[in-house]
Design a protein around this motif. Structure first.
Motif, PDB file in Angstrom:
ATOM      1  N   ILE A  88       0.878  -1.183   0.034  1.00 15.43           N
ATOM      2  CA  ILE A  88      -0.233  -0.049  -0.080  1.00 15.43           C
ATOM      3  C   ILE A  88       0.954   1.245   0.213  1.00 15.43           C
ATOM      4  N   GLU A  89       1.838   1.268   0.735  1.00 14.59           N
ATOM      5  CA  GLU A  89       2.914   2.370   0.921  1.00 14.59           C
ATOM      6  C   GLU A  89       4.293   1.996   0.755  1.00 14.59           C
ATOM      7  N   SER A  90       4.830   2.150  -0.377  1.00 15.16           N
ATOM      8  CA  SER A  90       6.397   1.664  -0.647  1.00 15.16           C
ATOM      9  C   SER A  90       7.619   2.138   0.145  1.00 15.16           C
ATOM     10  N   ASP A  91       7.372   3.320   0.918  1.00 13.04           N
ATOM     11  CA  ASP A  91       8.367   3.792   1.617  1.00 13.04           C
ATOM     12  C   ASP A  91       8.273   3.065   3.023  1.00 13.04           C
ATOM     13  N   PRO A  92       9.671   2.330   3.233  1.00  8.84           N
ATOM     14  CA  PRO A  92       9.788   1.490   4.502  1.00  8.84           C
ATOM     15  C   PRO A  92       9.600   2.356   5.670  1.00  8.84           C
ATOM     16  N   TYR A  93      10.163   3.535   5.817  1.00  7.79           N
ATOM     17  CA  TYR A  93       9.978   4.387   6.813  1.00  7.79           C
ATOM     18  C   TYR A  93       8.567   4.700   7.319  1.00  7.79           C
ATOM     19  N   ARG A  94       7.994   4.974   6.104  1.00  6.90           N
ATOM     20  CA  ARG A  94       6.401   5.370   6.495  1.00  6.90           C
ATOM     21  C   ARG A  94       5.729   4.013   7.013  1.00  6.90           C
ATOM     22  N   VAL A  95       5.932   2.878   6.644  1.00  3.83           N
ATOM     23  CA  VAL A  95       5.296   1.927   7.061  1.00  3.83           C
ATOM     24  C   VAL A  95       5.707   1.493   8.685  1.00  3.83           C
ATOM     25  N   GLY A  96       7.037   1.612   8.824  1.00  3.03           N
ATOM     26  CA  GLY A  96       7.445   1.697  10.323  1.00  3.03           C
ATOM     27  C   GLY A  96       6.844   2.500  11.220  1.00  3.03           C
ATOM     28  N   GLU A  97       6.538   3.904  10.772  1.00  4.93           N
ATOM     29  CA  GLU A  97       6.080   4.974  11.300  1.00  4.93           C
ATOM     30  C   GLU A  97       4.647   4.467  11.556  1.00  4.93           C
ATOM     31  N   TRP A  98       3.685   4.083  10.600  1.00  2.09           N
ATOM     32  CA  TRP A  98       2.447   3.665  10.846  1.00  2.09           C
ATOM     33  C   TRP A  98       2.218   2.612  11.631  1.00  2.09           C
ATOM     34  N   TYR A  99       2.957   1.559  11.445  1.00  2.00           N
ATOM     35  CA  TYR A  99       2.982   0.419  12.495  1.00  2.00           C
ATOM     36  C   TYR A  99       3.185   0.936  13.904  1.00  2.00           C
ATOM     37  N   ARG A 100       3.965   1.767  14.165  1.00  2.00           N
ATOM     38  CA  ARG A 100       4.315   1.961  15.644  1.00  2.00           C
ATOM     39  C   ARG A 100       3.375   3.187  16.070  1.00  2.00           C
ATOM     40  N   SER A 101       2.951   4.244  15.206  1.00  2.00           N
ATOM     41  CA  SER A 101       2.408   5.446  15.628  1.00  2.00           C
ATOM     42  C   SER A 101       0.953   5.934  15.306  1.00  2.00           C
ATOM     43  N   VAL A 102       0.400   5.334  14.370  1.00  2.00           N
ATOM     44  CA  VAL A 102      -0.905   5.607  13.616  1.00  2.00           C
ATOM     45  C   VAL A 102      -1.872   4.866  14.497  1.00  2.00           C
ATOM     46  N   ARG A 103      -3.059   5.472  15.051  1.00  2.00           N
ATOM     47  CA  ARG A 103      -3.941   5.009  15.707  1.00  2.00           C
ATOM     48  C   ARG A 103      -4.902   4.652  15.006  1.00  2.00           C
ATOM     49  N   ILE A 104      -5.270   3.337  14.509  1.00  2.00           N
ATOM     50  CA  ILE A 104      -6.463   2.909  13.664  1.00  2.00           C
ATOM     51  C   ILE A 104      -7.731   2.915  14.195  1.00  2.00           C
ATOM     52  N   ARG A 105      -8.627   3.955  14.021  1.00  2.00           N
ATOM     53  CA  ARG A 105      -9.987   4.090  14.406  1.00  2.00           C
ATOM     54  C   ARG A 105     -11.026   3.045  14.411  1.00  2.00           C
ATOM     55  N   GLU A 106     -10.797   2.369  13.467  1.00  2.00           N
ATOM     56  CA  GLU A 106     -11.362   1.086  13.298  1.00  2.00           C
ATOM     57  C   GLU A 106     -11.377   0.184  14.109  1.00  2.00           C
ATOM     58  N   LEU A 107      -9.988  -0.045  14.638  1.00  2.00           N
ATOM     59  CA  LEU A 107      -9.531  -0.990  15.479  1.00  2.00           C
ATOM     60  C   LEU A 107      -9.304  -0.579  16.916  1.00  2.00           C
ATOM     61  N   GLY A 108     -10.242   0.260  17.469  1.00  2.00           N
ATOM     62  CA  GLY A 108     -10.360   0.667  18.810  1.00  2.00           C
ATOM     63  C   GLY A 108      -9.310   1.552  19.259  1.00  2.00           C
ATOM     64  N   GLU A 109      -8.749   2.584  18.256  1.00  2.00           N
ATOM     65  CA  GLU A 109      -7.639   3.548  18.402  1.00  2.00           C
ATOM     66  C   GLU A 109      -6.544   2.735  18.948  1.00  2.00           C
ATOM     67  N   MET A 110      -6.022   1.754  18.503  1.00  2.00           N
ATOM     68  CA  MET A 110      -4.832   1.082  19.015  1.00  2.00           C
ATOM     69  C   MET A 110      -4.094   1.041  17.707  1.00  2.00           C
ATOM     70  N   THR A 111      -2.805   1.185  17.962  1.00  2.00           N
ATOM     71  CA  THR A 111      -1.624   1.119  16.605  1.00  2.00           C
ATOM     72  C   THR A 111      -1.765  -0.388  16.157  1.00  2.00           C
ATOM     73  N   ALA A 112      -0.940  -0.501  15.063  1.00  2.00           N
ATOM     74  CA  ALA A 112      -0.979  -2.076  14.714  1.00  2.00           C
ATOM     75  C   ALA A 112       0.256  -2.695  15.692  1.00  2.00           C
ATOM     76  N   ARG A 113       1.178  -1.913  15.982  1.00  2.00           N
ATOM     77  CA  ARG A 113       2.106  -2.755  17.267  1.00  2.00           C
ATOM     78  C   ARG A 113       1.456  -3.037  18.302  1.00  2.00           C
ATOM     79  N   GLU A 114       0.580  -2.218  18.805  1.00  2.00           N
ATOM     80  CA  GLU A 114      -0.292  -2.347  19.898  1.00  2.00           C
ATOM     81  C   GLU A 114      -1.072  -3.823  19.771  1.00  2.00           C
ATOM     82  N   LEU A 115      -1.689  -3.659  18.601  1.00  2.00           N
ATOM     83  CA  LEU A 115      -2.528  -5.013  18.261  1.00  2.00           C
ATOM     84  C   LEU A 115      -1.943  -6.418  18.131  1.00  2.00           C
ATOM     85  N   VAL A 116      -0.698  -6.043  17.756  1.00  2.00           N
ATOM     86  CA  VAL A 116       0.225  -7.267  17.439  1.00  2.00           C
ATOM     87  C   VAL A 116       0.620  -7.984  18.727  1.00  2.00           C
ATOM     88  N   MET A 117       1.146  -6.925  19.815  1.00  2.00           N
ATOM     89  CA  MET A 117       1.490  -7.158  20.951  1.00  2.00           C
ATOM     90  C   MET A 117       0.459  -7.716  22.019  1.00  2.00           C
TER      91      MET A 117
END
Length: 87
Positions: free
Chosen positions: A38-67
Motif C-alpha cells: 500500500i505504501e512503498s516507503d519502508p520508513y513510513r510503513v514503520g511509522e504507521w506500524y508504531r504510531s498511527v492509531r487505527i480508528r476502526e480497531l479501537g484507536e490502537m496502533t498496529a504494534r499494540e494490536l500485535v502485542m
C-alpha cells in the motif's frame, strides 16, 4: 526482534539477516509486507506500524494490536484497504 526497531529491522529480517523467533516477529513481517504493498516507503510503513492509531480497531496502533495477540485484525484491516473497501 523487538518492535522498537521498526522498519530497519524489518528490512534486515526480510533479507534473512536475522532469525525470526517470536510469533510477533512473524506477524510484524507479514503486516509490514502487506502495508508495503500500500505504501512503498519502508520508513513510513514503520511509522504507521508504531504510531498511527487505527480508528476502526479501537484507536490502537498496529504494534499494540500485535502485542495483544490481535495481528489478525490488522491483517484483515490491510486486506480491506487492498480490496478498496476503505481508503
Amino acid at each position: 526482534m523487538t518492535m522498537r526497531n521498526g522498519a530497519a529491522s524489518w528490512l534486515a529480517r526480510t533479507t534473512g539477516a536475522l532469525p525470526l523467533n517470536q510469533p510477533g516477529d512473524i506477524a510484524f513481517v507479514h503486516i509490514s509486507q502487506l502495508a508495503s504493498a500500500i505504501e512503498s516507503d519502508p520508513y513510513r510503513v514503520g511509522e504507521w506500524y508504531r504510531s498511527v492509531r487505527i480508528r476502526e480497531l479501537g484507536e490502537m496502533t498496529a504494534r499494540e494490536l500485535v502485542m495483544r495477540g490481535s495481528a489478525d485484525l490488522v491483517i484483515a484491516f490491510l486486506h480491506s484497504i487492498q480490496r478498496g473497501d476503505r481508503d
